[in-house]
Design a protein around this motif. Structure first.
Motif, PDB file in Angstrom:
ATOM      1  N   TYR A  17       0.818  -1.202   0.000  1.00 28.20           N
ATOM      2  CA  TYR A  17       0.000   0.000   0.000  1.00 28.20           C
ATOM      3  C   TYR A  17       0.859   1.263   0.000  1.00 28.20           C
ATOM      4  O   TYR A  17       0.600   2.206  -0.758  1.00 28.20           O
ATOM      5  N   GLY A  18       1.886   1.275   0.839  1.00 30.16           N
ATOM      6  CA  GLY A  18       2.760   2.443   0.900  1.00 30.16           C
ATOM      7  C   GLY A  18       3.444   2.715  -0.419  1.00 30.16           C
ATOM      8  O   GLY A  18       3.572   3.872  -0.845  1.00 30.16           O
ATOM      9  N   ARG A  19       3.853   1.664  -1.097  1.00 33.15           N
ATOM     10  CA  ARG A  19       4.519   1.828  -2.390  1.00 33.15           C
ATOM     11  C   ARG A  19       3.553   2.316  -3.453  1.00 33.15           C
ATOM     12  O   ARG A  19       3.891   3.172  -4.276  1.00 33.15           O
ATOM     13  N   ALA A  20       2.338   1.757  -3.444  1.00 38.51           N
ATOM     14  CA  ALA A  20       1.344   2.198  -4.419  1.00 38.51           C
ATOM     15  C   ALA A  20       0.956   3.644  -4.179  1.00 38.51           C
ATOM     16  O   ALA A  20       0.734   4.409  -5.126  1.00 38.51           O
ATOM     17  N   LEU A  21       0.872   4.042  -2.932  1.00 40.32           N
ATOM     18  CA  LEU A  21       0.466   5.399  -2.601  1.00 40.32           C
ATOM     19  C   LEU A  21       1.529   6.416  -3.010  1.00 40.32           C
ATOM     20  O   LEU A  21       1.205   7.514  -3.477  1.00 40.32           O
ATOM     21  N   THR A  22       2.803   6.056  -2.856  1.00 39.95           N
ATOM     22  CA  THR A  22       3.887   6.986  -3.166  1.00 39.95           C
ATOM     23  C   THR A  22       4.471   6.788  -4.560  1.00 39.95           C
ATOM     24  O   THR A  22       5.185   7.649  -5.058  1.00 39.95           O
ATOM     25  N   GLY A  23       4.190   5.626  -5.179  1.00 41.63           N
ATOM     26  CA  GLY A  23       4.791   5.331  -6.472  1.00 41.63           C
ATOM     27  C   GLY A  23       6.252   4.956  -6.389  1.00 41.63           C
ATOM     28  O   GLY A  23       6.969   4.984  -7.385  1.00 41.63           O
ATOM     29  N   SER A  24       6.709   4.572  -5.204  1.00 47.79           N
ATOM     30  CA  SER A  24       8.135   4.316  -5.002  1.00 47.79           C
ATOM     31  C   SER A  24       8.330   3.289  -3.903  1.00 47.79           C
ATOM     32  O   SER A  24       7.743   3.418  -2.810  1.00 47.79           O
ATOM     33  N   GLN A  25       9.155   2.280  -4.160  1.00 48.28           N
ATOM     34  CA  GLN A  25       9.477   1.314  -3.115  1.00 48.28           C
ATOM     35  C   GLN A  25      10.208   2.004  -1.970  1.00 48.28           C
ATOM     36  O   GLN A  25       9.915   1.773  -0.795  1.00 48.28           O
ATOM     37  N   THR A  26      11.137   2.888  -2.309  1.00 45.19           N
ATOM     38  CA  THR A  26      11.930   3.573  -1.291  1.00 45.19           C
ATOM     39  C   THR A  26      11.057   4.430  -0.384  1.00 45.19           C
ATOM     40  O   THR A  26      11.116   4.335   0.847  1.00 45.19           O
ATOM     41  N   HIS A  27      10.220   5.277  -0.991  1.00 40.74           N
ATOM     42  CA  HIS A  27       9.373   6.158  -0.189  1.00 40.74           C
ATOM     43  C   HIS A  27       8.328   5.360   0.594  1.00 40.74           C
ATOM     44  O   HIS A  27       8.071   5.642   1.764  1.00 40.74           O
ATOM     45  N   GLY A  28       7.707   4.372  -0.062  1.00 40.25           N
ATOM     46  CA  GLY A  28       6.699   3.582   0.626  1.00 40.25           C
ATOM     47  C   GLY A  28       7.263   2.858   1.819  1.00 40.25           C
ATOM     48  O   GLY A  28       6.664   2.864   2.912  1.00 40.25           O
ATOM     49  N   ASP A  29       8.409   2.222   1.647  1.00 37.28           N
ATOM     50  CA  ASP A  29       9.035   1.493   2.750  1.00 37.28           C
ATOM     51  C   ASP A  29       9.461   2.444   3.873  1.00 37.28           C
ATOM     52  O   ASP A  29       9.460   2.070   5.052  1.00 37.28           O
ATOM     53  N   ARG A  30       9.812   3.672   3.500  1.00 36.89           N
ATOM     54  CA  ARG A  30      10.205   4.653   4.516  1.00 36.89           C
ATOM     55  C   ARG A  30       9.027   4.965   5.434  1.00 36.89           C
ATOM     56  O   ARG A  30       9.184   5.068   6.657  1.00 36.89           O
TER      57      ARG A  30
END
Length: 268
Positions: A17-30
């Motif tokens: 969900y975090g990755r889909a929301l931000t469009g980024s594995q890095t940002h979502g995981d953060r």
């Protein structure tokens, strides 16, 4: 059972969900990491009056809202890279983060409108309105040429129908790794939808790796085996749909993947 044990099964899907929301594995995981740090630092503040999954996502949203809810594009965490970030910011200026949250929570994460309302602090009627707004705005903003990698004919036809209904073109449907790579090289897609297990026992994951070695393109994995891709080890996909899927789930994932992708073009 400890709180950590209760939350552990839900963490892979919170990362999705975090990755889909931000469009980024890095940002979502953060954001997920910050969520867990907040829970560890103040376990007494974790919502105990709801299901642990709801409490986990609620905490995530508290973190998200504290750092990312200002609707000015300059203050939004988006995809990696200056060019991609500029494109995402331009699109974020035309659609509110709250509507995208409502869409992803219901269509991709499977929360009821009531639960989604709890997570983003709105009532059910507003959740439904936000979802409709998100679909309308995103579908207007993006279109692309899509390669489908799927060996089950009925599923492939269903995905192709969804893609075309959204106004996108289909460059081809591949059923093997070699066919997928050949089609991608012949007509470069702006998006790839890929199953994991293909007709000749080859791997959709390997097909995607071969394609990404030649050029960058957003990828959505559609699989009955999400645990193979949500292992906690890098790299993991930014966009992942679990079979059996709802049409709304595929639409939401496509819209969000293209939302952050510089290969898309504005709709006429």
């Amino acid at each position: 059972m400890s709180l950590g044990q209760q939350l552990a099964p839900h963490l892979p899907f919170l990362r999705r969900y975090g990755r889909a929301l931000t469009g980024s594995q890095t940002h979502g995981d953060r954001y997920v990491r910050a969520t867990l740090e907040a829970i560890v630092a103040a376990p007494e503040e974790f919502p105990r009056d709801v299901d642990p999954r709801l409490g986990l996502y609620r905490t995530f949203h508290a973190i998200w809202n504290s750092t990312n809810y200002d609707e000015t594009p300059e203050n939004m965490a988006v995809g990696d890279g200056d060019g991609q970030e500029a494109i995402a910011r331009a699109r974020l200026a035309r659609i509110t983060p709250l509507s995208r949250q409502a869409l992803l929570l219901t269509a991709m994460e499977g929360f009821t409108p009531e639960d989604a309302g709890y997570l983003i602090d709105v009532d059910v009627a507003e959740v439904e309105a936000l979802v409709a707004e998100a679909l309308t705005e995103i579908e207007k903003q993006t279109r692309a040429r899509v390669l489908i990698i799927e060996d089950e004919p009925i599923i492939a036809m269903d995905i192709e129908t969804i893609v075309r209904d959204l106004g996108h073109d289909v460059t081809g449907v591949a059923v093997t790794r070699d066919e997928a790579v050949a089609l991608a090289m012949e007509d470069r897609p702006g998006l790839v939808l890929a199953d994991i297990q293909l007709a000749d026992d080859s791997s959709g994951i390997d097909a995607v790796k071969d394609i990404l070695a030649e050029f960058e393109v957003p990828v959505i994995f559609i699989t009955a085996f999400p645990e193979r891709l949500l292992t906690g080890e890098r790299p993991e996909p930014t966009f992942l749909i679990t079979k059996p899927f709802q049409r709304s789930t595929v639409k939401a994932a496509i819209a969000q993947a293209l939302f952050f992708n510089q290969a898309t073009v504005p709709a006429a």
